[in-house]
Enzyme design. Structure first.
Site, short mmCIF file in Angstrom:
data_model
loop_
_atom_site.label_atom_id
_atom_site.label_comp_id
_atom_site.label_asym_id
_atom_site.label_seq_id
_atom_site.Cartn_x
_atom_site.Cartn_y
_atom_site.Cartn_z
N GLU A 182 41.57 34.65 55.81
CA GLU A 182 41.34 34.73 57.24
C GLU A 182 40.88 33.39 57.80
OE1 GLU A 182 39.97 38.75 58.12
OE2 GLU A 182 38.26 37.73 59.01
N GLY A 195 29.09 41.80 33.91
CA GLY A 195 29.82 41.14 34.98
C GLY A 195 29.17 39.82 35.34
N ARG A 216 40.00 43.47 60.01
CA ARG A 216 41.21 43.58 59.18
C ARG A 216 41.92 44.91 59.30
NH1 ARG A 216 38.36 40.61 54.04
NH2 ARG A 216 38.38 38.58 55.04
N GLU A 264 31.13 44.39 44.49
CA GLU A 264 32.28 45.20 44.90
C GLU A 264 32.38 46.53 44.17
OE1 GLU A 264 35.91 42.97 45.48
OE2 GLU A 264 37.05 44.82 45.78
N HIS A 314 44.24 43.72 53.59
CA HIS A 314 44.08 42.44 54.30
C HIS A 314 45.41 42.08 54.95
CE1 HIS A 314 43.27 38.23 55.03
NE2 HIS A 314 42.05 38.34 54.57
N HIS A 340 43.12 44.75 49.19
CA HIS A 340 42.20 43.62 49.05
C HIS A 340 40.82 43.97 48.54
CE1 HIS A 340 40.68 39.66 49.86
NE2 HIS A 340 39.79 40.11 50.73
N GLY A 378 29.65 36.77 41.33
CA GLY A 378 28.49 36.40 42.15
C GLY A 378 27.37 37.42 42.02
N ALA A 379 27.72 38.71 42.01
CA ALA A 379 26.67 39.75 41.95
C ALA A 379 25.94 39.67 40.61
CB ALA A 379 27.29 41.13 42.14
N SER A 400 31.46 40.16 52.03
CA SER A 400 31.34 40.53 50.62
C SER A 400 30.49 39.51 49.88
CB SER A 400 32.71 40.63 49.93
OG SER A 400 32.50 40.80 48.55
N GLN A 414 40.26 48.49 51.68
CA GLN A 414 40.68 47.54 52.73
C GLN A 414 42.01 46.87 52.42
OE1 GLN A 414 38.49 43.60 53.58
NE2 GLN A 414 38.20 44.85 55.39
N LEU A 448 46.51 36.08 48.48
CA LEU A 448 45.86 36.00 49.79
C LEU A 448 45.95 34.65 50.47
CD1 LEU A 448 44.12 38.06 51.41
CD2 LEU A 448 42.20 36.62 50.82
N PHE A 481 35.18 33.97 62.13
CA PHE A 481 35.83 34.89 61.20
C PHE A 481 36.01 36.24 61.88
CE2 PHE A 481 37.05 35.40 56.77
CZ PHE A 481 37.25 34.08 56.41
N ARG A 492 35.20 46.45 55.80
CA ARG A 492 34.32 45.28 55.62
C ARG A 492 34.79 44.12 56.49
NH1 ARG A 492 34.71 40.50 52.68
NH2 ARG A 492 36.52 41.13 51.45
C1 LIG Z 1 41.64 36.19 47.16
C2 LIG Z 1 40.32 36.69 47.65
C3 LIG Z 1 39.61 35.97 48.60
C4 LIG Z 1 38.37 36.43 49.04
N1 LIG Z 1 37.67 35.69 49.96
C5 LIG Z 1 36.45 36.12 50.36
C6 LIG Z 1 35.66 35.36 51.28
O1 LIG Z 1 36.05 34.27 51.71
N2 LIG Z 1 34.46 35.84 51.66
C7 LIG Z 1 33.98 37.03 51.20
O2 LIG Z 1 32.89 37.43 51.57
N3 LIG Z 1 34.69 37.76 50.31
C8 LIG Z 1 35.90 37.33 49.88
N4 LIG Z 1 36.61 38.08 48.98
C9 LIG Z 1 35.97 39.26 48.35
C10 LIG Z 1 34.96 38.78 47.32
O3 LIG Z 1 35.41 37.59 46.72
C11 LIG Z 1 34.75 39.80 46.20
O4 LIG Z 1 34.56 41.06 46.75
C12 LIG Z 1 33.50 39.43 45.40
O5 LIG Z 1 33.60 38.10 44.94
C13 LIG Z 1 33.26 40.37 44.24
O6 LIG Z 1 32.20 39.85 43.47
P1 LIG Z 1 31.56 40.69 42.28
O7 LIG Z 1 30.45 39.85 41.74
O8 LIG Z 1 31.26 42.05 42.76
O9 LIG Z 1 32.76 40.82 41.22
P2 LIG Z 1 33.72 39.75 40.52
O10 LIG Z 1 33.52 38.36 41.01
O11 LIG Z 1 35.08 40.33 40.62
O12 LIG Z 1 33.23 39.78 39.04
C14 LIG Z 1 33.40 40.90 38.20
C15 LIG Z 1 32.86 40.56 36.85
O13 LIG Z 1 32.82 41.73 36.06
C16 LIG Z 1 33.32 41.47 34.78
N5 LIG Z 1 33.80 42.73 34.22
C17 LIG Z 1 34.61 43.65 34.80
N6 LIG Z 1 34.81 44.68 33.96
C18 LIG Z 1 34.11 44.42 32.85
C19 LIG Z 1 33.91 45.09 31.63
N7 LIG Z 1 34.49 46.27 31.35
N8 LIG Z 1 33.13 44.52 30.69
C20 LIG Z 1 32.55 43.32 30.91
N9 LIG Z 1 32.71 42.63 32.05
C21 LIG Z 1 33.47 43.18 33.00
C22 LIG Z 1 34.36 40.39 34.99
O14 LIG Z 1 34.55 39.66 33.81
C23 LIG Z 1 33.69 39.54 36.07
O15 LIG Z 1 32.82 38.62 35.46
C24 LIG Z 1 37.86 37.62 48.54
C25 LIG Z 1 38.57 38.35 47.58
C26 LIG Z 1 39.81 37.90 47.17
C27 LIG Z 1 40.55 38.74 46.20
#
Ligand SMILES: Cc1cc2nc3c(=O)[nH]c(=O)nc-3n(C[C@H](O)[C@H](O)[C@H](O)COP(=O)(O)OP(=O)(O)OC[C@H]3O[C@@H](n4cnc5c(N)ncnc54)[C@H](O)[C@@H]3O)c2cc1C
Length: 586
Positions: free
Chosen positions: A259, A18, A290, A388, A246, A357, A21-22, A404, A244, A256, A123, A399
């Site tokens: 907010e 993945g 939310r 996530e 939204h 969401h 951000g994480a 997040s 959640q 989306l 927020f 949340r």
């Molecule tokens: C439209 C929208 C707006 C948002 N706005 C906000 C905000 O303003 N503030 C806030 O705090 N949160 C916000 N959120 C929530 C937040 O953006 C997400 O919860 C967060 O970015 C998730 O990050 P992550 O690193 O966990 O996963 P993601 O950024 O979803 O990354 C997942 C990664 O895993 C990889 N992956 C998945 N499955 C596999 C696999 N089988 N094999 C290899 N790679 C795989 C994907 O390629 C990707 O690189 C928002 C969410 C949405 C949908």
């Protein structure tokens, strides 16, 4: 079908799955001191869903007005309806501040105040002095915060020589004979080849699973792959019933409108133009958390105060805001209204409805991202998760917006640092023979089938039914029907058939595998929701409307059951340190 696939082999101390951000933060931290780190991502890193985050990242910097990390922690605990593990929430609120400054030093282009400090806006659910009124806590880069985070972290990973394997889809976790996690098996989407990655530590940052619903803000790829892969290897899923919804998804599409729009002064109205949140949350109004706003909207629709011929949507009114606020602070989301609805937000209110969401539940971890093998007391050596897909748990039952991005960065970074220390000391677990066998037979099973069920039918039924029976409001008859429906869809999936049976860039195959993962996520969500006979945060049962702390002040754990198709639910206590559970009022 093409002939037997090629299997390639790699060895890295740490493998991060993945590149959101994480994952990127974890990879960057794990690579410190020159350690070898690979990032595998089914998408190109900068296309990860973190890029969609619009509103901002919460941190008590106090740049606009007084703020304290204790208030942020309190808001997080209260927002999560007291299901939050409070030691984790304390880490989240304290480390948010240094994390934002670290990002600033990495070059993230935050929006600024006139005095040059990082700008902050209000927020939902974020308050000063333990709930007295809204506070400016969200740090943002216009409405493109997530996009900027991905660009910044990707550059830092490049600088630290992290190796990227893009469009590699992980299908399985490798477990050594002594029970340690020692790698992953991935499908290279372009070639159809398999890749075995031998590692000392594996990190999952695979994002959410909102695509199991029809109306969702989530991208096509958010299908819960990491959750399902871990679950299939025996790891329980924690708090899956807490999903959640939204309040402001674009009507019928779910895309989306952040907010951030209400933070800048946007108002929710019903068909008579009434600001209905005055009746439901008199102090925080449209900036209530939310779960409360989504449920209030559901109530308005149910009582016939919705808009349009079907009375099935409400309105987000931005028309009273100065046009320059929309242009400068909300450029992307106002564009969404124009593009998808042909509505001009400067002069017309925007039709909206609640949208699926964010997954509060997922892979259980400790505060360093180490996965709990049994959900609460036994560490799965070498296996880490954050973001996530994981549940540490800082969001509890609901949340708060902006938390997040804090979660993925604070806990992604902590996991990365822990992995750097772990791999420095751990020996190499032996790679079991036939490590790739399970993944190869999963793919070959689908590719070799000559006829059967169409994935699109299974997917559409799943999404429609989840929307009907497991959405903002739930009840026992609906959840029972849904449970039976998921079982039926899972048996249909066992006989799934796709037309493209080649190995090269087979997107039918990729989506079919993702459907299997979503079915696992849906099943654990529904079974956990059925078992929780109370209402708390995002989980609202119209047949059990009250929160029940006597029976349910506890995290649920959904384990794979004895038979391949059953789920076993257990509970573990919530960790409470500073704030005793109270009734939640805004
Ligand atoms: C439209 C929208 C707006 C948002 N706005 C906000 C905000 O303003 N503030 C806030 O705090 N949160 C916000 N959120 C929530 C937040 O953006 C997400 O919860 C967060 O970015 C998730 O990050 P992550 O690193 O966990 O996963 P993601 O950024 O979803 O990354 C997942 C990664 O895993 C990889 N992956 C998945 N499955 C596999 C696999 N089988 N094999 C290899 N790679 C795989 C994907 O390629 C990707 O690189 C928002 C969410 C949405 C949908």
């Amino acid at each position: 079908m093409d002939t037997t696939p090629t299997v390639h082999r790699h060895k890295f101390e740490t493998v991060v799955v993945g590149a959101g951000g994480a994952g990127l933060y974890a990879a960057m931290a794990a690579a410190e001191g020159g350690r070898s780190v690979a990032v595998l991502s089914k998408l190109y890193p900068t296309r990860s869903h973190t890029g969609a985050a619009q509103g901002g990242i919460g941190a008590a910097l106090a740049n606009v007005e007084e703020d304290r990390w204790e208030w942020h922690m309190f808001d997080t605990v209260k927002g999560g309806d007291y299901l939050v593990d409070q030691d984790s929430a304390e880490i989240l609120a304290r480390e948010a501040v240094e994390t934002v400054y670290e990002l600033e030093h990495f070059g993230l282009p935050f929006s600024r105040l006139p005095d040059g400090k990082i700008a902050q806006r209000k927020f939902g659910g974020h308050t000063y002095n333990f709930g007295e009124g809204p506070v400016h806590r969200s740090c943002y880069a216009a409405d493109r915060t997530g996009h900027m985070i991905l660009q910044t972290l990707f550059q830092q990973c490049m600088k630290r020589q992290v190796t990227f394997f893009n469009e590699f889809k992980v299908l399985d976790l490798i477990v050594s004979h002594d029970g340690r996690c020692t790698g992953v098996v991935a499908l290279e989407i372009a070639s159809g080849d398999f890749h075995v990655f031998h590692a000392k530590a594996v990190f999952f940052g695979t994002g959410g699973f909102g695509k199991m619903f029809r109306i969702t803000s989530n991208a096509h790829t958010l299908t819960g792959d990491g959750n399902a892969v871990a679950y299939r290897r025996g790891v329980p899923m924690q708090d899956m019933e807490f999903y959640q919804f939204h309040p402001t998804g674009i009507y019928t599409l779910g895309i989306l409108l952040s907010e951030g729009a209400r933070a800048e002064g946007g108002i929710l109205r019903n068909e008579s133009g009434e600001r209905f949140m005055e009746r439901y949350a008199p102090t925080l109004l449209d900036l209530a958390p939310r779960d409360i706003v989504s449920r209030s909207m559901f109530q308005e629709l149910k009582e016939g105060r919705g808009c349009g011929p079907k009375r099935d949507y409400l309105l987000l009114d931005l028309t009273h805001l100065p046009p320059e606020v929309l242009d400068e602070r909300l450029p992307d989301i106002t564009d969404f209204a124009r593009t998808y609805l042909r509505v001009e937000p400067k002069s017309e209110p925007v039709p909206i409805q609640p949208t699926a969401h964010y997954a509060m539940g997922g892979i259980p971890t400790d505060n360093d991202g180490r996965v709990w093998k049994d959900g609460h007391s036994v560490i799965f050596d070498g296996f880490y998760a954050a973001g996530e897909c994981a549940c540490v748990s800082v969001h509890g039952a609901n949340r708060l917006g902006t938390n997040s991005l804090v979660d993925i960065l604070v806990f992604g970074r902590r996991a990365g640092k822990h992995m750097a220390r772990y791999v420095a000391e751990a020996d190499w677990p032996e790679l079991p023979r036939g490590a790739e066998d399970q993944a190869v037979s999963l793919v070959d099973g689908i590719l070799s089938r000559q006829s059967g069920e169409r994935p699109v039918d299974i997917r559409e039924t799943l999404q429609d039914e989840m929307n009907d029976k497991c959405f903002v409001v739930r009840n026992e008859p609906g959840l029972k029907e849904m449970d039976a429906k998921v079982a039926q869809l899972r048996s249909a999936f066992a006989n799934v058939f796709i037309q493209d049976r080649g190995r090269l860039f087979n997107t039918d195959l990729v989506e079919c595998l993702e459907l299997g993962f979503m079915l696992d996520c849906a099943q654990t969500t529904v079974v956990a929701a059925l078992a929780r006979q109370e209402s708390r945060g995002g989980h609202y049962r119209e047949d059990f409307k009250e929160r029940d702390d006597t029976r349910f002040l506890a995290h649920s754990l959904a384990f794979p059951g004895e038979s391949s198709d059953s789920v076993r639910i257990d509970y573990k206590p919530v960790r409470i340190t500073r704030f005793a559970p109270k009734e939640r009022k805004y």
